[in-house]
Write an enzyme that holds these catalytic residues in place. Structure first.
Site, PDB file in Angstrom:
ATOM      1  N   GLU A   1       0.442  -1.336  -0.131  1.00 31.20           N
ATOM      2  CA  GLU A   1      -0.341   0.061  -0.374  1.00 31.20           C
ATOM      3  C   GLU A   1       0.791   1.088  -0.159  1.00 31.20           C
ATOM      4  O   GLU A   1       1.768   1.038   0.694  1.00 31.20           O
ATOM      5  CB  GLU A   1      -0.856   0.469   1.080  1.00 31.20           C
ATOM      6  CG  GLU A   1      -1.427  -1.576   1.249  1.00 31.20           C
ATOM      7  CD  GLU A   1      -2.343  -1.344   3.402  1.00 31.20           C
ATOM      8  OE1 GLU A   1      -2.312  -0.413   3.575  1.00 31.20           O
ATOM      9  OE2 GLU A   1      -2.877  -2.725   2.816  1.00 31.20           O
TER      10      GLU A   1
ATOM     11  N   ALA B   1      -5.857  -4.441   1.336  1.00 32.61           N
ATOM     12  CA  ALA B   1      -6.060  -5.584   1.025  1.00 32.61           C
ATOM     13  C   ALA B   1      -5.106  -6.262   1.871  1.00 32.61           C
ATOM     14  O   ALA B   1      -4.334  -6.541   0.795  1.00 32.61           O
ATOM     15  CB  ALA B   1      -6.679  -5.674   0.157  1.00 32.61           C
ATOM     16  N   GLU B   2      -4.146  -6.740   3.162  1.00 26.48           N
ATOM     17  CA  GLU B   2      -3.790  -7.495   3.676  1.00 26.48           C
ATOM     18  C   GLU B   2      -3.575  -8.735   2.877  1.00 26.48           C
ATOM     19  O   GLU B   2      -2.327  -9.084   1.670  1.00 26.48           O
ATOM     20  CB  GLU B   2      -2.766  -7.511   4.703  1.00 26.48           C
ATOM     21  CG  GLU B   2      -2.619  -6.051   5.127  1.00 26.48           C
ATOM     22  CD  GLU B   2      -3.281  -4.979   5.499  1.00 26.48           C
ATOM     23  OE1 GLU B   2      -3.144  -3.613   5.524  1.00 26.48           O
ATOM     24  OE2 GLU B   2      -4.881  -5.394   5.121  1.00 26.48           O
TER      25      GLU B   2
ATOM     26  N   PHE C   1       2.143  -1.462   8.807  1.00 24.29           N
ATOM     27  CA  PHE C   1       1.856  -1.855  10.266  1.00 24.29           C
ATOM     28  C   PHE C   1       1.987  -2.597  10.487  1.00 24.29           C
ATOM     29  O   PHE C   1       0.933  -3.150   9.745  1.00 24.29           O
ATOM     30  CB  PHE C   1       1.251  -0.042  10.667  1.00 24.29           C
ATOM     31  CG  PHE C   1       1.876   1.392  10.380  1.00 24.29           C
ATOM     32  CD1 PHE C   1       2.534   2.005  11.522  1.00 24.29           C
ATOM     33  CD2 PHE C   1       1.154   1.770   9.715  1.00 24.29           C
ATOM     34  CE1 PHE C   1       2.498   3.344  10.857  1.00 24.29           C
ATOM     35  CE2 PHE C   1       1.230   3.284   9.753  1.00 24.29           C
ATOM     36  CZ  PHE C   1       2.293   3.648  10.140  1.00 24.29           C
TER      37      PHE C   1
ATOM     38  N   PHE D   1      -0.985  -4.730  11.512  1.00 25.53           N
ATOM     39  CA  PHE D   1      -2.609  -3.964  10.466  1.00 25.53           C
ATOM     40  C   PHE D   1      -2.234  -6.182   9.090  1.00 25.53           C
ATOM     41  O   PHE D   1      -2.161  -6.084   8.855  1.00 25.53           O
ATOM     42  CB  PHE D   1      -2.459  -3.630   9.873  1.00 25.53           C
ATOM     43  CG  PHE D   1      -3.946  -2.115  10.264  1.00 25.53           C
ATOM     44  CD1 PHE D   1      -4.542  -3.102  10.200  1.00 25.53           C
ATOM     45  CD2 PHE D   1      -2.136  -1.196  10.501  1.00 25.53           C
ATOM     46  CE1 PHE D   1      -5.209  -1.075  10.828  1.00 25.53           C
ATOM     47  CE2 PHE D   1      -3.121  -0.323  10.650  1.00 25.53           C
ATOM     48  CZ  PHE D   1      -3.968  -0.141  11.022  1.00 25.53           C
TER      49      PHE D   1
ATOM     50  N   HIS E   1       0.238   0.971  15.829  1.00 28.94           N
ATOM     51  CA  HIS E   1       0.903   1.007  15.170  1.00 28.94           C
ATOM     52  C   HIS E   1       1.831   0.765  15.869  1.00 28.94           C
ATOM     53  O   HIS E   1       3.359   1.282  15.281  1.00 28.94           O
ATOM     54  CB  HIS E   1       0.606   2.908  14.580  1.00 28.94           C
ATOM     55  CG  HIS E   1      -0.098   2.775  13.455  1.00 28.94           C
ATOM     56  ND1 HIS E   1      -1.458   2.772  13.989  1.00 28.94           N
ATOM     57  CD2 HIS E   1      -0.196   3.262  11.846  1.00 28.94           C
ATOM     58  CE1 HIS E   1      -2.441   2.667  12.482  1.00 28.94           C
ATOM     59  NE2 HIS E   1      -1.482   3.578  11.442  1.00 28.94           N
TER      60      HIS E   1
END
Length: 318
Positions: free
Chosen positions: A24, A54-55, A78, A81, A124
Site C-alpha cells: 500500500e 487488502a493485506e 504497519f 495490520f 501502529h
C-alpha cells in the site's frame, strides 16, 4: 536503516528481474516511511506495485506470483495490520512447500515495520513476531542496524523459503556505516559487545537499549555481554550458550509481551541446555501483558535501560 533497506531492495531488483515489490502506497509515495522511495521511478510500475488496502489480497497474490517463478516482496504498512493476512501466511504460505514435498519453493518476503518508541496510535506499535515464529515453515528475522538492514533484506529475497522481515521502525532514522561487501549469515546471532558478568540478549530496537544499559553498567563496574539475535526463527543458540557458560547469568529483553513469547522460548532453551552453567535464574524483561497502551505512556510499557539494569542487578545478587 530506512535508506539501507532501500539500497538493499534496489540491489536485489537490479540483480534479478523476477523480484517485485507490492504494498500500500509503496510506489508513488515511496511508503509511509519512504523505504521504497525512488524504486518505482527506477524499475517501473510493473515491478513496484501499489496495491489496494487488502493485506490478505497482497499476500495471496504474492503466493500466486511465487508459484509462477517470481520473488515478490510485500510490505505490510504497519505491524498491527498484518492480521488480515494471518490466514494466508500461516495456513498457505508457510505450508505450501511442505505440502508439495519440497518441489514448490515459496520465495516470498513480507516486510513488517514493527514496534513502538514512535508515539503512534493503536495498531501502529505492536510486536507480533511470536505469532509467526511459532509457525513451522516461516523464517523470521529482524535487523537492528543499517548494515543488517542492507544485507539481510537481500539474503531474505534470495531465500527460497518465505521470510518475515521485521523492521524496527524506531530505528529507521538511526545512522550507521554500511559495508556492501560485508555479509553475516542470515540466521546467525552476533555478540555486539563482550562482557564477563552477565549476558543480555535482544533483537530489533532493543539492541540499542541493551548497549545503552551495558555502557551505564560499565561505569558502575559491571561488565555486560550483549547479543543481537537477528534471527527469531530459527534462533542461533550457539553464541548465547557460549556466553552463558562464561558469564553464568542471562537476561532476555523484548518489547513484545512476555507471555508465550520468544523470550520465553530462549529462557526455556537455555535452562534446558546450559542449566549447570547458570549461577542465577534466567530473567526476562518484556513489555507488559496488556494491549499496547496510549502513546503518552508507551515509555512505561516498553523496556528501557533502567529495567534492564535492575534485572542484571537481580541476577548478580544470587
Amino acid at each position: 536503516m530506512a535508506k539501507a533497506i532501500n539500497a538493499g531492495l534496489q540491489a536485489a531488483m537490479a540483480a534479478d528481474p523476477k523480484v517485485l515489490l507490492m504494498g500500500e502506497d509503496i510506489g508513488t509515495l515511496g511508503g509511509v516511511f519512504r523505504v521504497t522511495e525512488g524504486l518505482k521511478a527506477e524499475f517501473g510500475e510493473d515491478r513496484v506495485l501499489d496495491t489496494p488496502l487488502a493485506e490478505s489480497g497482497i499476500v495471496g497474490t504474492a503466493i500466486g506470483l511465487a508459484m509462477r517463478g517470481y520473488r515478490p516482496v510485500c510490505e505490510i504498512q504497519f505491524d498491527g495490520f498484518i492480521f488480515p493476512a494471518f490466514d494466508q501466511i500461516t495456513t498457505q504460505l508457510a505450508k505450501i512447500t511442505s505440502r508439495h514435498e519440497g518441489l514448490l519453493p515459496m520465495p516470498v518476503v513480507i516486510r513488517v515495520p514493527y514496534g513502538g518508541h514512535i508515539g503512534a496510535i493503536e495498531h501502529h506499535s505492536e510486536s507480533p513476531e511470536a505469532y509467526f515464529a511459532h509457525t513451522p515453515g516461516l523464517r523470521i528475522v529482524s535487523p537492528a542496524t543499517a548494515q543488517d538492514g542492507f544485507t539481510m533484506i537481500q539474503q531474505a529475497i534470495a531465500s527460497d523459503d518465505p521470510v518475515l522481515f521485521f523492521e524496527p521502525k524506531s530505528r529507521y532514522w538511526q545512522k550507521g556505516e554500511v559495508d556492501r561487501g560485508l555479509a553475516t549469515p542470515l540466521h546467525a546471532s552476533r555478540v555486539v559487545r563482550t562482557g564477563t558478568d552477565a549476558t543480555v540478549v535482544g533483537h530489533g530496537a532493543m539492541v540499542a537499549t541493551l548497549l545503552q544499559a551495558a555502557e551505564i553498567a560499565a561505569g558502575e563496574g559491571t561488565s555486560i555481554e550483549v547479543i543481537d539475535l537477528r534471527s527469531l526463527s530459527p534462533i542461533d543458540y550457539a553464541p548465547i550458550l557460549d556466553s552463558v557458560q562464561r558469564t553464568g547469568r542471562l537476561v532476555v529483553v523484548s518489547e513484545a509481551p512476555g507471555n508465550v513469547s520468544i523470550s520465553s522460548e530462549i529462557a526455556a532453551t537455555v535452562a534446558e541446555r546450559a542449566f549447570y552453567s547458570l549461577e542465577a535464574p534466567v530473567i526476562r524483561v518484556t513489555a507488559y501483558d496488556t494491549p499496547y497502551p496510549p502513546a503518552k505512556i508507551e515509555t512505561v510499557y516498553l523496556p528501557d535501560a533502567d529495567r534492564v539494569l535492575e534485572a542484571v542487578d537481580r541476577a548478580l545478587a544470587y
